[in-house]
Scaffold this motif. Structure first.
Motif, PDB file in Angstrom:
ATOM      1  N   VAL A   1       0.834  -1.199   0.000  1.00  0.00           N
ATOM      2  CA  VAL A   1       0.000   0.000   0.000  1.00  0.00           C
ATOM      3  C   VAL A   1       0.873   1.255   0.000  1.00  0.00           C
ATOM      4  O   VAL A   1       0.615   2.223  -0.721  1.00  0.00           O
ATOM      5  N   LEU A   2       1.933   1.243   0.815  1.00  0.00           N
ATOM      6  CA  LEU A   2       2.855   2.378   0.872  1.00  0.00           C
ATOM      7  C   LEU A   2       3.569   2.572  -0.462  1.00  0.00           C
ATOM      8  O   LEU A   2       3.733   3.704  -0.945  1.00  0.00           O
ATOM      9  N   LEU A   3       4.015   1.466  -1.061  1.00  0.00           N
ATOM     10  CA  LEU A   3       4.711   1.538  -2.342  1.00  0.00           C
ATOM     11  C   LEU A   3       3.810   2.138  -3.415  1.00  0.00           C
ATOM     12  O   LEU A   3       4.229   3.009  -4.185  1.00  0.00           O
ATOM     13  N   PHE A   4       2.568   1.693  -3.464  1.00  0.00           N
ATOM     14  CA  PHE A   4       1.639   2.202  -4.474  1.00  0.00           C
ATOM     15  C   PHE A   4       1.448   3.709  -4.320  1.00  0.00           C
ATOM     16  O   PHE A   4       1.515   4.458  -5.305  1.00  0.00           O
ATOM     17  N   ALA A   5       1.227   4.165  -3.094  1.00  0.00           N
ATOM     18  CA  ALA A   5       1.012   5.597  -2.863  1.00  0.00           C
ATOM     19  C   ALA A   5       2.229   6.405  -3.300  1.00  0.00           C
ATOM     20  O   ALA A   5       2.105   7.452  -3.947  1.00  0.00           O
ATOM     21  N   ASN A   6       3.416   5.927  -2.956  1.00  0.00           N
ATOM     22  CA  ASN A   6       4.631   6.627  -3.377  1.00  0.00           C
ATOM     23  C   ASN A   6       4.774   6.638  -4.890  1.00  0.00           C
ATOM     24  O   ASN A   6       5.187   7.634  -5.482  1.00  0.00           O
ATOM     25  N   SER A   7       4.427   5.534  -5.535  1.00  0.00           N
ATOM     26  CA  SER A   7       4.669   5.405  -6.975  1.00  0.00           C
ATOM     27  C   SER A   7       3.745   6.272  -7.815  1.00  0.00           C
ATOM     28  O   SER A   7       4.044   6.554  -8.972  1.00  0.00           O
ATOM     29  N   ILE A   8       2.607   6.713  -7.257  1.00  0.00           N
ATOM     30  CA  ILE A   8       1.684   7.546  -8.038  1.00  0.00           C
ATOM     31  C   ILE A   8       1.779   9.018  -7.655  1.00  0.00           C
ATOM     32  O   ILE A   8       0.990   9.831  -8.113  1.00  0.00           O
ATOM     33  N   GLY A   9       2.739   9.372  -6.795  1.00  0.00           N
ATOM     34  CA  GLY A   9       2.998  10.782  -6.523  1.00  0.00           C
ATOM     35  C   GLY A   9       2.282  11.369  -5.336  1.00  0.00           C
ATOM     36  O   GLY A   9       2.141  12.591  -5.249  1.00  0.00           O
ATOM     37  N   VAL A  10       1.830  10.537  -4.396  1.00  0.00           N
ATOM     38  CA  VAL A  10       1.205  11.071  -3.187  1.00  0.00           C
ATOM     39  C   VAL A  10       2.228  11.918  -2.436  1.00  0.00           C
ATOM     40  O   VAL A  10       3.414  11.572  -2.355  1.00  0.00           O
ATOM     41  N   LYS A  11       1.785  13.058  -1.892  1.00  0.00           N
ATOM     42  CA  LYS A  11       2.678  14.035  -1.280  1.00  0.00           C
ATOM     43  C   LYS A  11       2.862  13.781   0.215  1.00  0.00           C
ATOM     44  O   LYS A  11       2.040  13.135   0.867  1.00  0.00           O
TER      45      LYS A  11
ATOM     46  N   PRO B   1      -2.905   7.452  12.445  1.00  0.00           N
ATOM     47  CA  PRO B   1      -4.201   6.988  12.968  1.00  0.00           C
ATOM     48  C   PRO B   1      -5.272   6.822  11.892  1.00  0.00           C
ATOM     49  O   PRO B   1      -6.235   6.084  12.103  1.00  0.00           O
ATOM     50  N   SER B   2      -5.101   7.492  10.739  1.00  0.00           N
ATOM     51  CA  SER B   2      -6.076   7.352   9.650  1.00  0.00           C
ATOM     52  C   SER B   2      -5.461   6.651   8.441  1.00  0.00           C
ATOM     53  O   SER B   2      -5.877   6.884   7.302  1.00  0.00           O
ATOM     54  N   PHE B   3      -4.463   5.791   8.684  1.00  0.00           N
ATOM     55  CA  PHE B   3      -3.782   5.107   7.582  1.00  0.00           C
ATOM     56  C   PHE B   3      -4.801   4.425   6.675  1.00  0.00           C
ATOM     57  O   PHE B   3      -5.669   3.684   7.135  1.00  0.00           O
ATOM     58  N   SER B   4      -4.696   4.701   5.365  1.00  0.00           N
ATOM     59  CA  SER B   4      -5.699   4.230   4.412  1.00  0.00           C
ATOM     60  C   SER B   4      -5.038   3.732   3.137  1.00  0.00           C
ATOM     61  O   SER B   4      -3.946   4.174   2.762  1.00  0.00           O
ATOM     62  N   VAL B   5      -5.740   2.837   2.468  1.00  0.00           N
ATOM     63  CA  VAL B   5      -5.341   2.382   1.137  1.00  0.00           C
ATOM     64  C   VAL B   5      -5.853   3.400   0.123  1.00  0.00           C
ATOM     65  O   VAL B   5      -7.017   3.817   0.191  1.00  0.00           O
ATOM     66  N   PHE B   6      -4.987   3.812  -0.812  1.00  0.00           N
ATOM     67  CA  PHE B   6      -5.474   4.736  -1.830  1.00  0.00           C
ATOM     68  C   PHE B   6      -6.605   4.053  -2.598  1.00  0.00           C
ATOM     69  O   PHE B   6      -6.496   2.877  -2.971  1.00  0.00           O
ATOM     70  N   PRO B   7      -7.716   4.741  -2.850  1.00  0.00           N
ATOM     71  CA  PRO B   7      -8.932   4.065  -3.336  1.00  0.00           C
ATOM     72  C   PRO B   7      -8.807   3.366  -4.684  1.00  0.00           C
ATOM     73  O   PRO B   7      -9.607   2.476  -4.985  1.00  0.00           O
ATOM     74  N   THR B   8      -7.821   3.717  -5.519  1.00  0.00           N
ATOM     75  CA  THR B   8      -7.695   3.029  -6.808  1.00  0.00           C
ATOM     76  C   THR B   8      -6.708   1.868  -6.763  1.00  0.00           C
ATOM     77  O   THR B   8      -6.417   1.261  -7.800  1.00  0.00           O
ATOM     78  N   TYR B   9      -6.198   1.533  -5.582  1.00  0.00           N
ATOM     79  CA  TYR B   9      -5.245   0.423  -5.480  1.00  0.00           C
ATOM     80  C   TYR B   9      -5.792  -0.896  -6.038  1.00  0.00           C
ATOM     81  O   TYR B   9      -5.017  -1.702  -6.573  1.00  0.00           O
ATOM     82  N   PRO B  10      -7.097  -1.192  -5.974  1.00  0.00           N
ATOM     83  CA  PRO B  10      -7.587  -2.465  -6.523  1.00  0.00           C
ATOM     84  C   PRO B  10      -7.165  -2.722  -7.969  1.00  0.00           C
ATOM     85  O   PRO B  10      -7.094  -3.881  -8.387  1.00  0.00           O
TER      86      PRO B  10
ATOM     87  N   LYS C   1     -16.432  -0.256  -1.173  1.00  0.00           N
ATOM     88  CA  LYS C   1     -16.003  -0.312   0.221  1.00  0.00           C
ATOM     89  C   LYS C   1     -14.482  -0.196   0.238  1.00  0.00           C
ATOM     90  O   LYS C   1     -13.806  -0.830  -0.579  1.00  0.00           O
ATOM     91  N   PRO C   2     -13.911   0.608   1.141  1.00  0.00           N
ATOM     92  CA  PRO C   2     -12.446   0.741   1.155  1.00  0.00           C
ATOM     93  C   PRO C   2     -11.767  -0.554   1.580  1.00  0.00           C
ATOM     94  O   PRO C   2     -12.250  -1.263   2.469  1.00  0.00           O
ATOM     95  N   LEU C   3     -10.649  -0.864   0.932  1.00  0.00           N
ATOM     96  CA  LEU C   3      -9.864  -2.033   1.321  1.00  0.00           C
ATOM     97  C   LEU C   3      -9.204  -1.790   2.673  1.00  0.00           C
ATOM     98  O   LEU C   3      -8.801  -0.664   2.984  1.00  0.00           O
ATOM     99  N   PRO C   4      -9.035  -2.831   3.477  1.00  0.00           N
ATOM    100  CA  PRO C   4      -8.258  -2.682   4.712  1.00  0.00           C
ATOM    101  C   PRO C   4      -6.777  -2.507   4.369  1.00  0.00           C
ATOM    102  O   PRO C   4      -6.335  -2.891   3.280  1.00  0.00           O
ATOM    103  N   PRO C   5      -5.975  -1.945   5.273  1.00  0.00           N
ATOM    104  CA  PRO C   5      -4.552  -1.708   4.975  1.00  0.00           C
ATOM    105  C   PRO C   5      -3.764  -2.972   4.652  1.00  0.00           C
ATOM    106  O   PRO C   5      -2.722  -2.898   4.020  1.00  0.00           O
TER     107      PRO C   5
ATOM    108  N   LEU D   1       7.049  -1.944  -9.762  1.00  0.00           N
ATOM    109  CA  LEU D   1       7.244  -2.742  -8.552  1.00  0.00           C
ATOM    110  C   LEU D   1       5.928  -3.057  -7.850  1.00  0.00           C
ATOM    111  O   LEU D   1       5.878  -3.907  -6.959  1.00  0.00           O
ATOM    112  N   ASN D   2       4.846  -2.383  -8.257  1.00  0.00           N
ATOM    113  CA  ASN D   2       3.532  -2.722  -7.717  1.00  0.00           C
ATOM    114  C   ASN D   2       3.066  -4.096  -8.189  1.00  0.00           C
ATOM    115  O   ASN D   2       2.165  -4.683  -7.583  1.00  0.00           O
ATOM    116  N   GLY D   3       3.657  -4.604  -9.280  1.00  0.00           N
ATOM    117  CA  GLY D   3       3.270  -5.921  -9.788  1.00  0.00           C
ATOM    118  C   GLY D   3       3.003  -5.962 -11.273  1.00  0.00           C
ATOM    119  O   GLY D   3       2.772  -7.034 -11.832  1.00  0.00           O
TER     120      GLY D   3
END
Length: 752
Positions: free
Chosen positions: A22-32, A44-53, A99-103, A196-198
């Protein structure tokens, strides 16, 4: 008649992911970095970016690199010829988030369920394969997301299949400016990180496949462009809240190559659904204006001022102790009200970014206001932060930690809000001040000019070292012949400053010296100055305190160009060394080491003020950036840098605040590097003149009594005198308006 293969279901496949994925995906798409809830697993609000599926059909359960071609070859669709997926590119994708994916998938079993919608023959260009892919809880059957995909298999058409239905188009509104813009700069490593996301398609790693397919070499994953654009939409209009993206789709219009700059223009359509989500459309283009993503459409819950004004918070603001012992505001959970719950989550998300969030006492203006914490801290109005007489900022902005955060925020009465900071400071702000300076939720539109690096005009840099004389002229020569005046002005233009030796130690002679250039400029300080440190004029310069490097007159629409000082006397004390810093040289270093910071300081405009004396509150007719770019020469020609006189900016998007403070901090580090400072002790009989549009000046603290005199000269008067002396009146007249010759050293317009 159904399309070939329609309804065919592939065997279900298990999918899994870890927090690291999840962390790798967020970094790879330019999350700030200010979207920490996507980048930090302990947030405390750690989340999966919604398009990760979208990455899971590639990754499945893998934690190791796989043979992309071998896996693609295994796909077989009944009623359709064998297709070579090694020559496949993305066509269009649409995700619906249910529905959001769990971390992490740990503790549950998730499956990819994949079925064919249709396979369509597009003739010689190729074949389109449409599928629906769902991420499902294998035990409960609950569906988390659905993705409609179309893949284009290049050159594999002409097998007699149907052409397929026409695609529904979602063009952006005509004749309407975008509501938001998001820019992403790719580089040569972008695709290598994203894969590297797959998604290990060699097309995105090595040039040979792209050359065979007619792309000319390596291209970046279409899904990188798709996902980074989804991030842009969510960041710019959805407050980066993962719950605020319900649907997202786009068509892959043209390939993106490493190094391309992607600009996404986003429009609100104004159609709100019953659940509060609104349709958004967008287009993504490269630096040449070529569309790379078209047919862009999303459903987003928009994090905007007007949206928040429609909502109300059902809970009340409280204080609670965190594990670190600091206080943080929280809201009691609102019950049976989805709108209240969304505002509550937006409130908590804003806090999670480290912003200062204040529940308002003005419900008609929204349930809460948020402010950048560094912005709030540097604009504390207490006497330790703002001089009580001069009204100038005296707190050093760049001595404040960029991680400053509020420990508590509370309304003390109907007029004021009190904030305790994690650096130990305490501040009180009036509701009127807060209302005027709350953060804007819509970023400022950026012009195309913002993409260009505009360096300062040509200049020479003086280096202070043993044996290197200062640029200087003799007073008697300047007063007796224009040739010496020209030499004097050449020094100022070339080096940014010059000394004048042998000046009689009296105000009259100093005044006459300035007037050898032009008339002395009158300001609220008067014309010619003759002053001591007595605060006659409410300005830090009229004290004996340390004065950091700055330019004067940032608060004027037309700051004075030249400034001359002559120390007449210094008795019963010591100190007061004068400081010069070449702002152009520092800017050039900034452009080389941090071009993005340089662009920000060239384009982000700011208010300035002089408000010390009771009868004075001067502000320029328009805001101005730190680096001003000349309209004709396109070079940086003027610097405004004065932390004392920079006014708090209103309607400033919090993300833009962070960008500016980060950029300004980098520039400040260059300015305060001792290798860039020129220190000298002024002496009676030696005057110092400098270009206030280029050179920053300051001084050390001093004791005793100093008497100083001097004055300002306007830009136009300086340039006129310099051009006439250098080129002669006739040549200047012959070239009136010939500004396009500014690059020629023999042109009067080479001086500006």
């Amino acid at each position: 008649m159904s399309a070939p293969g329609a309804g065919h279901e592939f065997p279900s496949q298990e999918v899994s992911w870890q927090k690291r994925d999840v962390l790798l995906f967020a970094n790879s798409i330019g999350v700030k970095a200010d979207e920490l809830h996507f980048l930090y697993e302990l947030h405390p609000s750690f989340s999966v970016f919604p398009t990760y599926p979208l990455i899971l059909p590639f990754k499945l359960t893998d934690q190791e690199v796989v043979d992309f071609y071998a896996r693609q070859k295994a796909v077989k669709i009944p009623g359709v010829p064998d297709l070579d997926h090694r020559h496949g590119v993305d066509g269009q994708r649409k995700i619906t988030v249910l529905k959001p994916l769990p971390p992490t998938s740990a503790g549950k079993k998730f499956e990819l369920r994949n079925k064919v919608i249709g396979v369509y023959d597009k003739g010689k260009p190729g074949t389109v394969v449409e599928t629906e892919q769902s991420i499902v809880d294998a035990k409960t059957g609950e569906v988390y997301s659905k993705v409609l995909s179309s893949g284009f298999l290049v050159g594999q058409g002409g097998w007699g299949g149907p052409k397929g239905p026409a695609t529904v188009n979602f063009p952006p509104p005509a004749e309407k400016k975008p509501d938001a813009t998001h820019v992403v700069q790719t580089n040569m490593e972008t695709a290598h990180l994203y894969r590297l996301n797959g998604d290990y398609n060699p097309l995105h790693a090595t040039p040979e496949p792209g050359q065979k397919m007619g792309f000319g070499g390596t291209i970046i994953h279409g899904l990188f462009s798709w996902n980074t654009t989804a991030h842009g939409v969510l960041r710019e209009l959805g407050g980066s809240n993962p719950d605020n993206l319900k649907e997202f789709q786009a068509r892959f219009a043209s390939p993106v190559r490493p190094g391309d700059k992607l600009t996404t223009e986003i429009w609100r359509m104004g159609d709100k659904q019953s659940d509060g989500f609104e349709e958004v459309r967008f287009v993504t283009k490269n630096q040449y204006g070529k569309v790379v993503l078209s047919n862009g459409r999303a459903l987003s819950f928009l994090f905007t001022v007007e949206r928040l004004q429609e909502l109300r918070i059902g809970g009340r603001l409280q204080s609670t102790s965190t594990q670190s012992g600091s206080e943080a505001p929280k809201i009691e959970k609102a019950k049976n009200d989805s709108k209240d719950a969304k505002v509550q989550k937006a409130f908590q998300l804003a806090q999670s970014y480290g912003n200062t969030v204040v529940k308002t006492n003005r419900p008609e203006e929204g349930p809460f206001w948020q402010f950048g914490s560094l912005f709030m801290r540097e604009n504390c109005q207490c006497p330790k932060c703002v001089h009580p007489d001069t009204k100038q900022r005296i707190v050093d902005t760049f001595a404040i930690s960029p991680k400053v955060r509020p420990k508590s925020v509370r309304s003390v009465d109907a007029e004021n809000v009190h904030v305790k900071w994690n650096d130990g400071h305490e501040s009180t702000y009036s509701w009127n001040w807060l209302a005027a300076h709350r953060g804007n939720t819509k970023p400022a539109a950026k012009s195309a000019a913002a993409d260009a690096i505009r360096l300062p005009r040509p200049f020479e840099v003086y280096e202070q070292r043993d044996g290197n004389p200062y640029p200087e002229v003799a007073y008697d020569a300047v007063m007796s012949e224009d040739k010496a005046v020209l030499e004097w002005l050449e020094n100022i233009w070339k080096w940014g400053f010059s000394f004048v030796k042998g000046v009689p130690v009296d105000p009259q002679s100093t005044k006459a010296l300035i007037e050898r250039i032009a008339f002395i400029r009158h300001t609220h300080y008067g014309g010619f100055w003759d002053f001591t440190a007595d605060l006659t004029y409410k300005d830090t310069a009229y004290t004996n305190e340390w004065l950091g490097a700055h330019t004067d007159n940032t608060y004027f629409s037309d700051p004075a160009r030249l400034q001359l000082f002559h120390l007449l006397s210094h008795t019963d004390g010591k100190g007061g060394e004068s400081l010069l810093v070449d702002g152009f040289a520092a800017a050039k270093k900034l452009a080389k080491t941090s071009p993005q910071s340089y662009k920000i300081l060239s384009t982000s405009r700011h208010p300035w003020h002089a408000s010390g004396n009771e009868d004075v509150c001067i502000q320029p007719s328009s805001t101005a950036p730190v680096f001003s770019v000349h309209d004709d020469t396109k070079a940086v020609y003027q610097i405004r840098w004065n932390n004392y006189d920079r006014a708090p900016k209103a309607n400033w998007h919090i993300n833009e605040q962070k960008e500016w403070y980060d950029a300004a901090r980098v520039y400040n580090n260059i300015l305060t590097d001792s290798s860039n400072e020129i220190w000298t002790q002024l002496q009676p009989g030696t005057a110092l003149i400098f270009d206030n549009w280029r050179m920053l000046h300051g001084r050390s603290e001093f004791t005793g009594k100093r008497r100083m005199c001097g004055g300002y000269v306007n830009n136009d008067d300086f340039v006129s005198r310099f051009r006439l002396l250098k080129f002669g009146r006739q040549k200047v007249l012959d070239n009136l308006g010939n500004i396009n010759q500014f690059k020629r050293p023999d042109s009067p317009y080479s001086i500006y």
